[in-house]
Write a protein that holds these residues in place. Sequence first.
Motif, PDB file in Angstrom:
ATOM      1  N   LEU A 192      16.407  28.642 -26.506  1.00  0.00           N
ATOM      2  CA  LEU A 192      15.104  27.705 -25.826  1.00  0.00           C
ATOM      3  C   LEU A 192      13.737  27.747 -26.770  1.00  0.00           C
ATOM      4  O   LEU A 192      12.833  26.936 -26.915  1.00  0.00           O
ATOM      5  N   ASN A 193      13.966  28.894 -27.760  1.00  0.00           N
ATOM      6  CA  ASN A 193      12.593  28.797 -28.770  1.00  0.00           C
ATOM      7  C   ASN A 193      12.494  27.816 -30.095  1.00  0.00           C
ATOM      8  O   ASN A 193      11.541  27.147 -29.629  1.00  0.00           O
ATOM      9  N   ALA A 194      13.914  27.177 -30.001  1.00  0.00           N
ATOM     10  CA  ALA A 194      13.653  26.494 -31.154  1.00  0.00           C
ATOM     11  C   ALA A 194      13.646  25.122 -30.969  1.00  0.00           C
ATOM     12  O   ALA A 194      12.825  24.351 -31.246  1.00  0.00           O
ATOM     13  N   TYR A 195      13.755  24.831 -29.206  1.00  0.00           N
ATOM     14  CA  TYR A 195      14.104  23.121 -28.801  1.00  0.00           C
ATOM     15  C   TYR A 195      12.649  23.287 -28.030  1.00  0.00           C
ATOM     16  O   TYR A 195      12.548  22.063 -26.889  1.00  0.00           O
ATOM     17  N   GLY A 196      11.740  24.534 -27.674  1.00  0.00           N
ATOM     18  CA  GLY A 196      10.602  23.911 -26.874  1.00  0.00           C
ATOM     19  C   GLY A 196       9.590  23.567 -26.773  1.00  0.00           C
ATOM     20  O   GLY A 196       8.799  23.532 -26.901  1.00  0.00           O
ATOM     21  N   LYS A 197       9.704  23.339 -28.989  1.00  0.00           N
ATOM     22  CA  LYS A 197       8.273  23.454 -29.753  1.00  0.00           C
ATOM     23  C   LYS A 197       8.398  22.146 -30.569  1.00  0.00           C
ATOM     24  O   LYS A 197       9.667  21.760 -31.380  1.00  0.00           O
ATOM     25  N   ASP A 198       7.267  21.305 -31.160  1.00  0.00           N
ATOM     26  CA  ASP A 198       7.046  20.465 -32.272  1.00  0.00           C
ATOM     27  C   ASP A 198       6.399  21.527 -32.985  1.00  0.00           C
ATOM     28  O   ASP A 198       6.346  23.284 -32.834  1.00  0.00           O
ATOM     29  N   TRP A 199       6.406  20.591 -34.188  1.00  0.00           N
ATOM     30  CA  TRP A 199       5.802  20.886 -35.481  1.00  0.00           C
ATOM     31  C   TRP A 199       3.953  21.646 -35.044  1.00  0.00           C
ATOM     32  O   TRP A 199       3.531  22.249 -35.813  1.00  0.00           O
ATOM     33  N   THR A 200       3.851  21.117 -34.398  1.00  0.00           N
ATOM     34  CA  THR A 200       2.348  21.975 -33.828  1.00  0.00           C
ATOM     35  C   THR A 200       2.285  23.295 -33.370  1.00  0.00           C
ATOM     36  O   THR A 200       1.249  24.068 -34.221  1.00  0.00           O
ATOM     37  N   LYS A 201       3.121  23.987 -33.081  1.00  0.00           N
ATOM     38  CA  LYS A 201       3.861  25.773 -33.444  1.00  0.00           C
ATOM     39  C   LYS A 201       1.845  26.462 -32.337  1.00  0.00           C
ATOM     40  O   LYS A 201       1.583  27.558 -33.414  1.00  0.00           O
ATOM     41  N   HIS A 202       1.399  25.320 -31.863  1.00  0.00           N
ATOM     42  CA  HIS A 202       0.743  26.206 -30.837  1.00  0.00           C
ATOM     43  C   HIS A 202       0.822  26.779 -29.572  1.00  0.00           C
ATOM     44  O   HIS A 202      -0.044  27.731 -29.221  1.00  0.00           O
ATOM     45  N   PHE A 203       1.604  26.172 -28.539  1.00  0.00           N
ATOM     46  CA  PHE A 203       2.070  26.598 -27.277  1.00  0.00           C
ATOM     47  C   PHE A 203       3.803  27.292 -27.522  1.00  0.00           C
ATOM     48  O   PHE A 203       4.042  27.146 -28.454  1.00  0.00           O
ATOM     49  N   ALA A 204       3.232  28.369 -27.057  1.00  0.00           N
ATOM     50  CA  ALA A 204       4.282  29.159 -26.878  1.00  0.00           C
ATOM     51  C   ALA A 204       5.018  28.618 -25.647  1.00  0.00           C
ATOM     52  O   ALA A 204       5.283  28.066 -24.688  1.00  0.00           O
ATOM     53  N   PRO A 205       6.882  27.883 -26.701  1.00  0.00           N
ATOM     54  CA  PRO A 205       7.951  28.074 -25.919  1.00  0.00           C
ATOM     55  C   PRO A 205       8.034  28.063 -25.089  1.00  0.00           C
ATOM     56  O   PRO A 205       8.104  29.640 -25.150  1.00  0.00           O
ATOM     57  N   ALA A 206       8.469  27.730 -23.705  1.00  0.00           N
ATOM     58  CA  ALA A 206       8.997  28.485 -22.483  1.00  0.00           C
ATOM     59  C   ALA A 206       9.593  27.671 -21.102  1.00  0.00           C
ATOM     60  O   ALA A 206       9.579  27.548 -20.880  1.00  0.00           O
ATOM     61  N   PRO A 207      11.071  26.705 -21.773  1.00  0.00           N
ATOM     62  CA  PRO A 207      11.540  26.080 -21.295  1.00  0.00           C
ATOM     63  C   PRO A 207      12.780  27.021 -20.503  1.00  0.00           C
ATOM     64  O   PRO A 207      13.130  28.085 -20.797  1.00  0.00           O
ATOM     65  N   SER A 208      13.382  26.018 -19.740  1.00  0.00           N
ATOM     66  CA  SER A 208      14.231  26.804 -18.738  1.00  0.00           C
ATOM     67  C   SER A 208      15.195  26.536 -19.197  1.00  0.00           C
ATOM     68  O   SER A 208      16.262  27.551 -19.709  1.00  0.00           O
ATOM     69  N   ALA A 209      16.123  25.639 -20.120  1.00  0.00           N
ATOM     70  CA  ALA A 209      17.204  25.278 -20.189  1.00  0.00           C
ATOM     71  C   ALA A 209      17.253  24.613 -21.233  1.00  0.00           C
ATOM     72  O   ALA A 209      16.269  23.468 -21.413  1.00  0.00           O
TER      73      ALA A 209
END
Length: 296
Positions: free
Chosen positions: A26-43
């Motif tokens: 979830l952490n790896a796939y929930g963000k891009d290179w911005t790394k500004h927003f905290a990733p929080a996907p469900s799946a």
Amino acid sequence: MTDPALIDELKTLVEPGKVLTDADSLNAYGKDWTKHFAPAPSAIVFPKSIEQVQAIVRWANAHKIALVPSGGRTGLSAAAVAANGEVVVSFDYMNQILEFNEMDRTAVCQPGVVTAQLQQFAEDKGLYYPVDFASAGSSQIGGNIGTNAGGIKVIRYGMTRNWVAGMKVVTGKGDLLELNKDLIKNATGYDLRQLFIGAEGTLGFVVEATMRLERQPTNLTALVLGTPDFDSIMPVLHAFQDKLDLTAFEFFSDKALAKVLGRGDVPAPFETDCPFYALLEFEATTEERAEQALAT
């Protein structure tokens, strides 16, 4: 977060093991290179076919769940960020070059084909895919189309949209559209292909793309020039454009160069420092052309 029962239903739409909910994924796939927003996907879901993508979109519609497309996640605009419980649709497993047309010089790609993979394929065929940038080894064709990626060779070859002959798109309803049918000369009406290019996945998911290829350039040669000030950069560009067909032109500052030199594996281009630098690339098809560049 999405109801676990709905995630179980999602799992039935793809192959076993192709829905992930562990924290690391979830952490790896929930963000891009911005790394500004905290990733929080469900799946994270990994389709392997167009039909599976359509099924995922219809499932999301039925349950009012937001989807976020994921390619190489090398973007810097947060378009691939899932920060509010969305389901990330990753195209990592739709990564094949399906067809090659030697006469048209085109390759039919799934969206997960890595940019460098297409570049190498073109080279193996004696051709060239010119859209190039630092993330070519991890960015994907679907993401390139979604962002209309440019790169360092825009001055000669243009943006990604110049190289998309046609594509297939799954819309927000789960319908499949075939856009342009790979035609070069097409005057039949609206070119909806151009709407989807650069739309960051907001209009639908690119699930297949026919990419144009080019002849290989001859004897690409690079020059680095130091300039005394920023105002000198554009005159340098114009001077070389008057005499050469540049394939690339970039400028950078001494501060950017210091970051590169700080790695310790790249030598400084000159003995003395300059506040700004220009990097030029051109085809040195003859010795006369190379001498002409040096004399500019």
